[in-house]
Design an enzyme around this catalytic site. Structure first.
Site, PDB file in Angstrom:
ATOM      1  N   CYS A  45     -20.183  -5.654 -53.835  1.00  0.00           N
ATOM      2  CA  CYS A  45     -18.942  -6.156 -53.241  1.00  0.00           C
ATOM      3  C   CYS A  45     -18.216  -7.112 -54.178  1.00  0.00           C
ATOM      4  O   CYS A  45     -17.286  -7.793 -53.784  1.00  0.00           O
ATOM      5  CB  CYS A  45     -19.202  -6.814 -51.892  1.00  0.00           C
ATOM      6  SG  CYS A  45     -20.190  -8.300 -52.014  1.00  0.00           S
ATOM      7  N   HIS A  90      -2.333 -19.448 -60.145  1.00  0.00           N
ATOM      8  CA  HIS A  90      -1.169 -19.221 -59.297  1.00  0.00           C
ATOM      9  C   HIS A  90      -0.372 -17.994 -59.765  1.00  0.00           C
ATOM     10  O   HIS A  90       0.055 -17.166 -58.954  1.00  0.00           O
ATOM     11  CB  HIS A  90      -0.298 -20.477 -59.332  1.00  0.00           C
ATOM     12  CG  HIS A  90       0.833 -20.445 -58.382  1.00  0.00           C
ATOM     13  ND1 HIS A  90       0.653 -20.375 -57.023  1.00  0.00           N
ATOM     14  CD2 HIS A  90       2.163 -20.427 -58.591  1.00  0.00           C
ATOM     15  CE1 HIS A  90       1.837 -20.343 -56.447  1.00  0.00           C
ATOM     16  NE2 HIS A  90       2.764 -20.364 -57.369  1.00  0.00           N
TER      17      HIS A  90
HETATM   18  C1  PEP Z   1     -19.370 -12.196 -55.747  1.00  0.00           C
HETATM   19  O1  PEP Z   1     -19.883 -13.252 -56.124  1.00  0.00           O
HETATM   20  O2  PEP Z   1     -19.348 -11.156 -56.443  1.00  0.00           O
HETATM   21  C2  PEP Z   1     -18.728 -12.104 -54.431  1.00  0.00           C
HETATM   22  C3  PEP Z   1     -18.316 -10.963 -53.952  1.00  0.00           C
HETATM   23  O3  PEP Z   1     -18.555 -13.247 -53.750  1.00  0.00           O
HETATM   24  P1  PEP Z   1     -17.405 -14.325 -54.082  1.00  0.00           P
HETATM   25  O4  PEP Z   1     -16.516 -13.739 -55.127  1.00  0.00           O
HETATM   26  O5  PEP Z   1     -16.736 -14.576 -52.801  1.00  0.00           O
HETATM   27  O6  PEP Z   1     -18.202 -15.482 -54.571  1.00  0.00           O
END
Ligand code: PEP
Ligand code: MG
Length: 547
Positions: A478, A180
């Site tokens: 990502c 949080h």
């Molecule tokens: C990851 O695992 O790097 C990702 C981008 O997905 P999430 O953080 O939503 O699991």
């Protein structure tokens, strides 16, 4: 003790006096009747609802709303009722109440990740209930002047009772990147450090310098330490603001910079940050915010709003990643022994196939009539067969660009076969690091292991990139790693073709990359790959790439 370290979860530099926030919890026996217990629980719910209405910060409001729901959960009331079943005045209701909450906490803890971090919300409700019964009101030292907040843990009700306008920075002993405190600090745009085990050794009133970027707290800092931290921070921000337009390396070659987004507000931020599009549209929020599967029409409406904001750009939608740190009660079982290794992501087709089919239908419908580059990918894919299953179904619905997340070691090591089934890959470094290092990404005690800086993780990424490049397929990142400018450079050096990150990180990554050429990225990637540890890899890269 001149400095302490923790996990920097919100960048920035702040200087000010420490103000320790201590929650008073009642002690000793609490005599009460069951009626009084339930009346007090109702009062806690009412307090939470009132606080949710008056608090300014959206994120605190949302959490207080969820807490109010948790506190009025009929299952909790039943559990208390089962222990305090007689209509008498009990000598001490404390042990029975604690026991009733314990069952809930065990269930949350078994879910792991995001849900395990919600135990703090439940503990918060428990201590509010005990305080109400004992007549000890929630007492927090309120901030009377701009201060650096020091706490063991910062619960939502704590934040609702603090005048956050006076908070210069947050330093918390417990918690991880999704706690949080971290969320609140990012919402306020102030520096924050969590997982700082020695935070409570800081004396009230002492002067601190908090560097949220480096995860460092200086006690009674020298004027030179303050000045250099402030200058460094200001210079970084000013430089980032000066570089605009598409991402480019020093030689002018284009680097696609995309944003990670979970909702319409995120899409607005992505557009404002000048992102080339959305590299990861997390779709869980819509499902988490609802008590049952949102209808195709509801989904279409939400996706459409986001697509409209991204007209002319690329949007990579990720199908539902329910499970593990993103448990959705009506889809995931609470009985999994090992949720991170259980039914999550595309594996949900094993238990709730139609949900994913309907989501694909909604995504494809939402894009109708909007001019954008729609790409769709599935999370938690480990085999070519899963990739093929997803690709076949998405293509049948008219989706032209289909891909998979590379976030399991299996998908990375076998990328040559997995990526053959699809048009692109997207490396999820958060999970890839978790699975390669067998270290829970949500556990701050393991943050030195579950990091992309680990050479074993970098090597796994390199293997995936080699396969993608051989097949001539786009293979971006990502995960959070892309939002660290140094790691972004390393990732490009490993062969990654695009970077997707939180919108607020785009400016700094864009600026930093504009000072580098690909050969330098390859050089530092090689240094990191050959290091013996994550710490060594990070230091070597930072020494060689002065910002
Ligand atoms: C990851 O695992 O790097 C990702 C981008 O997905 P999430 O953080 O939503 O699991
Ligand atoms: Mg993931």
């Amino acid at each position: 003790m001149n400095s302490l370290v923790g996990i920097g979860v919100s960048p920035g530099v702040a200087v000010g006096k420490a103000c320790r926030i201590a929650q008073i919890t009642s002690v000793g026996p609490i005599p009460a009747t069951p009626r009084k217990v339930f009346d007090s629980l109702n009062l806690v719910v009412a307090d939470l609802e009132r606080a949710a209405k008056t608090v300014e910060l959206d994120i605190v409001r949302d959490v207080l709303g969820v807490q109010a729901m948790m506190a009025s959960d009929p299952a909790l009331i039943e559990a208390i009722g089962a222990r305090l079943s007689q209509d008498i005045e009990y000598k001490d209701v404390r042990p029975d109440i604690i026991d009733s909450f314990r069952g809930f906490k065990t269930a949350l803890s078994a879910l792991g990740g995001y849900f395990a971090e919600r135990i703090v919300d439940l503990d918060d409700i428990l201590s509010q209930l005990l305080n109400k019964l004992a007549g000890t009101e929630h007492q927090l030292i309120n901030l009377a002047e701009p201060s650096i907040v020091i706490a063991d843990e910062l619960t939502p009700s704590d934040t609702a009772h603090i005048n956050l306008n006076y908070a210069l920075a947050l330093v918390v002993a417990k918690g991880g990147p999704t706690s949080h405190a971290a969320i609140v600090a990012r919402g306020l745009g102030i520096p924050a450090i969590v997982g700082c085990k020695r935070a409570l050794e800081i004396e009230d009133g002492s002067v601190l310098l908090v560097d949220g970027r480096q995860g460092k707290i200086y006690i009674d800092p020298k004027a030179t330490e303050v000045e250099s931290a402030q200058l460094r921070e200001e210079a970084l921000r000013a430089r980032a603001a000066a570089v605009v337009g598409p991402g480019r390396l020093k030689d002018g070659s284009h680097i696609t910079l995309l944003a990670n987004v979970s909702d319409v507000n995120g899409a607005i931020e992505a557009a404002a940050a000048g992102a080339d599009g959305i590299g990861l549209l997390r779709t869980e929020l819509l499902f988490i915010d609802s008590t049952s599967e949102p209808t195709v029409e509801d989904q279409v409406a939400t996706y459409k709003k986001i697509f409209d904001l991204m007209q002319g750009r690329r949007v990579i939608v990720r199908t539902l990643d329910a499970g593990s740190d993103k448990q959705i009660p009506y889809l995931n079982s609470s009985k999994e022994q090992n949720p991170a290794l259980g039914i999550r992501g595309w594996r949900l087709t094993r238990t709730h196939d139609a949900v994913l089919e309907r989501q694909l239908e909604a995504i494809s419908k939402a894009a109708e009539g909007i001019s954008l580059e729609l790409w769709v990918m599935a999370p938690m894919v480990s085999t070519p067969a899963e990739a093929n299953d997803f690709a076949t179904r998405a293509r049948a619905l008219g989706i032209k660009k289909v891909g998979v997340m590379i976030e399991t070691p299996a998908a990375a090591i076998h990328a040559e076969k997995v990526l053959l089934e699809v048009d692109f890959g997207s490396i999820g470094t958060n999970d890839l690091a978790q699975y390669v290092m067998a270290s829970d990404r949500m556990d701050s005690r393991l943050s030195d292991l579950a990091t992309t800086w680990n050479p074993a993780v970098l090597r796994t990424i390199q293997i995936a990139c080699e396969s993608a490049n051989k097949l001539n397929k786009t293979n971006g990142v990502c995960g959070e790693a892309a939002s660290d400018p140094y790691l972004a450079a390393v990732l490009l050096g490993l062969g990654v073709t695009s970077l997707s990150m939180v919108p607020s990180a785009i400016a700094e990554v864009r600026e930093f990359l504009s000072t580098l050429d690909l050969a330098t990225c390859v050089e530092v990637a090689t240094l990191a790959l050959n290091a013996d540890s994550a710490q060594e890899a990070e230091s070597l890269v930072k020494e060689n790439l002065q910002r």
